[in-house]
Design an enzyme around this catalytic site. Structure first.
Site, mmCIF file in Angstrom:
data_model
loop_
_atom_site.group_PDB
_atom_site.id
_atom_site.type_symbol
_atom_site.label_atom_id
_atom_site.label_comp_id
_atom_site.label_asym_id
_atom_site.label_seq_id
_atom_site.Cartn_x
_atom_site.Cartn_y
_atom_site.Cartn_z
ATOM 1 N N CYS A 157 -9.316 -5.228 1.514
ATOM 2 C CA CYS A 157 -7.964 -5.787 1.574
ATOM 3 C C CYS A 157 -8.121 -7.187 2.132
ATOM 4 O O CYS A 157 -8.863 -7.399 3.104
ATOM 5 C CB CYS A 157 -7.065 -4.944 2.477
ATOM 6 S SG CYS A 157 -5.442 -5.684 2.821
ATOM 7 N N CYS B 148 -4.794 -10.082 -3.548
ATOM 8 C CA CYS B 148 -4.355 -8.791 -3.003
ATOM 9 C C CYS B 148 -5.066 -7.699 -3.786
ATOM 10 O O CYS B 148 -4.939 -7.631 -5.012
ATOM 11 C CB CYS B 148 -2.842 -8.664 -3.152
ATOM 12 S SG CYS B 148 -2.170 -7.028 -2.747
ATOM 13 N N ASN B 149 -5.824 -6.864 -3.091
ATOM 14 C CA ASN B 149 -6.552 -5.798 -3.769
ATOM 15 C C ASN B 149 -5.620 -4.795 -4.427
ATOM 16 O O ASN B 149 -5.851 -4.361 -5.564
ATOM 17 C CB ASN B 149 -7.462 -5.079 -2.773
ATOM 18 C CG ASN B 149 -8.618 -5.942 -2.319
ATOM 19 O OD1 ASN B 149 -8.453 -6.814 -1.468
ATOM 20 N ND2 ASN B 149 -9.795 -5.715 -2.874
ATOM 21 N N GLY C 168 0.794 -1.230 0.000
ATOM 22 C CA GLY C 168 0.000 0.000 0.000
ATOM 23 C C GLY C 168 0.819 1.268 0.000
ATOM 24 O O GLY C 168 0.339 2.330 -0.402
ATOM 25 N N HIS D 233 -6.316 -8.878 3.924
ATOM 26 C CA HIS D 233 -5.885 -9.006 5.322
ATOM 27 C C HIS D 233 -7.036 -8.774 6.302
ATOM 28 O O HIS D 233 -7.047 -9.340 7.397
ATOM 29 C CB HIS D 233 -4.792 -7.975 5.643
ATOM 30 C CG HIS D 233 -3.427 -8.344 5.177
ATOM 31 N ND1 HIS D 233 -3.009 -8.168 3.881
ATOM 32 C CD2 HIS D 233 -2.362 -8.868 5.843
ATOM 33 C CE1 HIS D 233 -1.748 -8.557 3.767
ATOM 34 N NE2 HIS D 233 -1.338 -8.994 4.934
#
Length: 272
Positions: free
Chosen positions: A188, A74-75, A43, A190
């Site tokens: 995201c 993963c965005n 990011g 995560h």
């Protein structure tokens, strides 16, 4: 018929949430997880440098794994590099983008929050999703700079600072003319790792949208149209995890990967 080999890629551990759904959807598949942990977090990267990094790492991974399909779990990587990856490599790719379309369909109040990395929030791709699917909604974007790292620390056994998490997520909770935010997109991979903690800090109850199950279904659909690649002699085994760092830089993360069934580590040492 060869067993399909699925390569799952993220900057760190967030893609494990997608891997969990893919494993459930495709229990017969040969799964290899890969994390560009040497470059984590994505990011904070400048756009062109990040695209170059992803293309370089993906070239190494595809040569090593010989996958039937690659899941960009993963965005940030998907919104910035998916087009370039498809141009460079012939293997099919499935990406991960913020689930704005289903959020817009599910909201009752018309107030939708999107929690994502600062990079994903800034991408034109994200704005295009809002324009295409959520123009009738008030969408609040929040670039949460620390949530991915909180999720990584949690998987390593470090307790989440709830006050710090609250500061990250509260901006997407808004009230307007008697209406409240009722749907929040976890933009995201995560962030679903923090579901329990989110429930403790949210100002009121909302529906969180985790894209992982939909991604897994898409992987199954694409594999149904794809010929599995016969494995080479040195293909990593099922449940391998490939890390771009050296072992000494990732030792504390190995138990977390093993807990999610990726217990066979390999270190590529692809320095930034």
């Amino acid at each position: 018929m060869s067993t399909p080999r699925v390569l799952l890629f993220d900057s760190g551990m967030g893609g494990l949430t997608v891997a969990r759904s893919v494993r459930h959807e495709l229990p017969f598949a040969h799964l290899v997880y890969s994390a560009d942990n040497a470059a984590f977090p994505y990011g904070a990267w400048e756009e062109k440098a990040l695209v170059d990094r992803i293309l370089f790492v993906m070239g190494e991974l595809i040569a090593r794994v010989e996958p039937s399909i690659v899941v960009i779990a993963c965005n940030t990587a998907s919104t910035i590099a998916l087009g370039a990856l498809r141009e460079r490599f012939s293997v099919p790719f499935v990406g991960t983008v913020p689930a704005i379309k289903p959020a817009a369909a599910q909201t009752k109040s018309g107030l939708v929050g999107v929690l994502a990395t600062p990079g994903t929030v800034k991408r034109e791709y994200t704005q295009a999703l809002i324009h295409s699917f959520a123009s009738h909604c008030h969408v609040v974007l929040q670039g949460a700079p620390r949530m991915a790292e909180m999720a990584e620390r949690k998987l390593k056994g470090i307790a989440v600072d709830l006050e710090e998490l609250k500061q990250e997520v509260v901006p997407v909770f808004i009230e307007d003319s008697g209406r409240r935010t009722d749907v929040v997109v976890l933009g995201c991979t995560h962030y679903p790792l923090l579901t329990d903690e989110l429930a403790k800090v949210e100002p009121w109850v909302v529906r969180y949208i985790d894209p992982a199950p939909a991604i897994a279904r898409r992987v199954a659909d694409v594999l149904g149209e794809t010929q599995a690649v016969a494995p080479g002699k040195l293909v990593p085994p099922h449940n391998a995890v490939l890390l771009t760092s050296r072992r000494e830089d990732a030792e504390d993360a190995l138990p977390a990967y093993a807990k999610m069934s990726f217990h066979l580590p390999e270190f590529l040492d692809l320095k930034v």
